[in-house]
Write a protein that holds these residues in place. Structure first.
Motif, PDB file in Angstrom:
ATOM      1  N   ALA A   1       0.829  -1.302   0.029  1.00 25.42           N
ATOM      2  CA  ALA A   1      -0.119  -0.024   0.077  1.00 25.42           C
ATOM      3  C   ALA A   1       0.816   1.207  -0.185  1.00 25.42           C
ATOM      4  O   ALA A   1       0.742   2.300  -0.549  1.00 25.42           O
ATOM      5  N   GLN A   2       2.073   1.189   0.734  1.00 27.76           N
ATOM      6  CA  GLN A   2       2.797   2.417   0.651  1.00 27.76           C
ATOM      7  C   GLN A   2       3.571   2.732  -0.679  1.00 27.76           C
ATOM      8  O   GLN A   2       3.617   3.655  -1.078  1.00 27.76           O
ATOM      9  N   ASP A   3       3.833   1.527  -1.351  1.00 32.37           N
ATOM     10  CA  ASP A   3       4.384   1.713  -2.689  1.00 32.37           C
ATOM     11  C   ASP A   3       3.346   2.218  -3.683  1.00 32.37           C
ATOM     12  O   ASP A   3       3.803   3.518  -4.264  1.00 32.37           O
ATOM     13  N   ARG A   4       2.202   1.998  -3.518  1.00 36.39           N
ATOM     14  CA  ARG A   4       0.873   2.517  -4.316  1.00 36.39           C
ATOM     15  C   ARG A   4       0.956   4.003  -3.932  1.00 36.39           C
ATOM     16  O   ARG A   4       0.793   4.590  -4.681  1.00 36.39           O
ATOM     17  N   GLU A   5       0.926   4.187  -2.834  1.00 39.20           N
ATOM     18  CA  GLU A   5       0.803   5.678  -2.101  1.00 39.20           C
ATOM     19  C   GLU A   5       1.750   6.652  -2.765  1.00 39.20           C
ATOM     20  O   GLU A   5       1.531   7.532  -3.260  1.00 39.20           O
ATOM     21  N   CYS A   6       3.184   6.063  -2.613  1.00 46.69           N
ATOM     22  CA  CYS A   6       4.267   6.896  -3.345  1.00 46.69           C
ATOM     23  C   CYS A   6       4.097   7.055  -4.818  1.00 46.69           C
ATOM     24  O   CYS A   6       4.158   7.999  -5.667  1.00 46.69           O
ATOM     25  N   ALA A   7       3.681   5.776  -5.511  1.00 46.80           N
ATOM     26  CA  ALA A   7       3.419   5.940  -7.036  1.00 46.80           C
ATOM     27  C   ALA A   7       2.481   6.807  -7.512  1.00 46.80           C
ATOM     28  O   ALA A   7       2.547   7.798  -8.156  1.00 46.80           O
ATOM     29  N   GLN A   8       1.230   7.029  -6.689  1.00 47.78           N
ATOM     30  CA  GLN A   8       0.240   7.923  -6.937  1.00 47.78           C
ATOM     31  C   GLN A   8       0.766   9.219  -6.454  1.00 47.78           C
ATOM     32  O   GLN A   8       0.390  10.171  -7.364  1.00 47.78           O
ATOM     33  N   ALA A   9       1.416   9.764  -5.480  1.00 41.20           N
ATOM     34  CA  ALA A   9       1.953  10.812  -5.330  1.00 41.20           C
ATOM     35  C   ALA A   9       2.697  11.430  -6.559  1.00 41.20           C
ATOM     36  O   ALA A   9       2.707  12.547  -6.920  1.00 41.20           O
ATOM     37  N   GLY A  10       3.496  10.444  -7.328  1.00 37.66           N
ATOM     38  CA  GLY A  10       4.406  10.730  -8.437  1.00 37.66           C
ATOM     39  C   GLY A  10       3.437  11.358  -9.725  1.00 37.66           C
ATOM     40  O   GLY A  10       3.722  12.109 -10.261  1.00 37.66           O
ATOM     41  N   LEU A  11       2.270  10.681  -9.659  1.00 40.44           N
ATOM     42  CA  LEU A  11       1.434  11.036 -10.638  1.00 40.44           C
ATOM     43  C   LEU A  11       0.434  12.107 -10.537  1.00 40.44           C
ATOM     44  O   LEU A  11       0.181  13.075 -11.353  1.00 40.44           O
ATOM     45  N   ASP A  12       0.282  12.427  -9.168  1.00 37.48           N
ATOM     46  CA  ASP A  12      -0.725  13.496  -8.446  1.00 37.48           C
ATOM     47  C   ASP A  12       0.388  14.797  -8.191  1.00 37.48           C
ATOM     48  O   ASP A  12      -0.104  15.704  -8.174  1.00 37.48           O
ATOM     49  N   ARG A  13       1.694  14.966  -8.723  1.00 37.74           N
ATOM     50  CA  ARG A  13       2.614  15.892  -8.319  1.00 37.74           C
ATOM     51  C   ARG A  13       1.863  17.235  -9.120  1.00 37.74           C
ATOM     52  O   ARG A  13       1.025  17.306 -10.190  1.00 37.74           O
ATOM     53  N   PRO A  14       2.368  18.382  -8.489  1.00 37.53           N
ATOM     54  CA  PRO A  14       1.810  19.785  -8.901  1.00 37.53           C
ATOM     55  C   PRO A  14       2.265  20.064 -10.377  1.00 37.53           C
ATOM     56  O   PRO A  14       3.069  19.554 -10.839  1.00 37.53           O
TER      57      PRO A  14
END
Length: 133
Positions: free
Chosen positions: A120-133
């Motif tokens: 779940a942490q790996d997914r959260e980090c990947a999503q943060a990469g996609l959601d970057r400003p």
């Protein structure tokens, strides 16, 4: 057209920032739509094998046009087929959380794979990469 080098580096930076926020060390891989590596970056302290896992997660997502959790379902539902397709890729395919498709509209530009934390942490980090400003 794949994600640009600048965009790929921004995905990695945002994913690493999220990992620092979570108190974990990860490796982030960004591949183009053909599964070829664009950027690979391992944080200090991330497990050495996480580099290979992150790339294998990203490659699987990009080549199958499926995110990691969906790819894991294919592996469970059709193991013989999955094994055969896995042999066609230049790297083993790693299904599971932590790999997401990079899209522009309905077009797939590549994928990001993260390894080093819990799924779940790996997914959260990947999503943060996609959601970057």
């Amino acid at each position: 057209m794949p994600c640009s080098q600048t965009d790929a580096e921004a995905v990695v930076a945002a994913a690493h920032a999220k990992a620092r926020e979570l108190g974990i060390e990860v490796t982030v891989a960004v591949v183009d739509e053909g599964g070829l590596l664009q950027v690979l970056s391992r944080m200090d302290g991330a497990p050495p094998i996480s580099a290979q896992i992150a790339e294998a997660k990203a490659v699987g997502a990009a080549l199958w046009h499926r995110e990691g959790d969906s790819l894991a379902q294919v592996q469970q539902q059709r193991p013989a087929f999955f094994t055969q397709v896995d042999r066609l890729a230049r790297l083993p395919i790693m299904p599971g959380e932590g790999s997401l498709l990079i899209r522009r509209g309905d077009k797939i530009l590549g994928a990001v794979g993260v390894s080093g934390g819990a799924p779940a942490q790996d997914r959260e980090c990947a999503q943060a990469g996609l959601d970057r400003p």
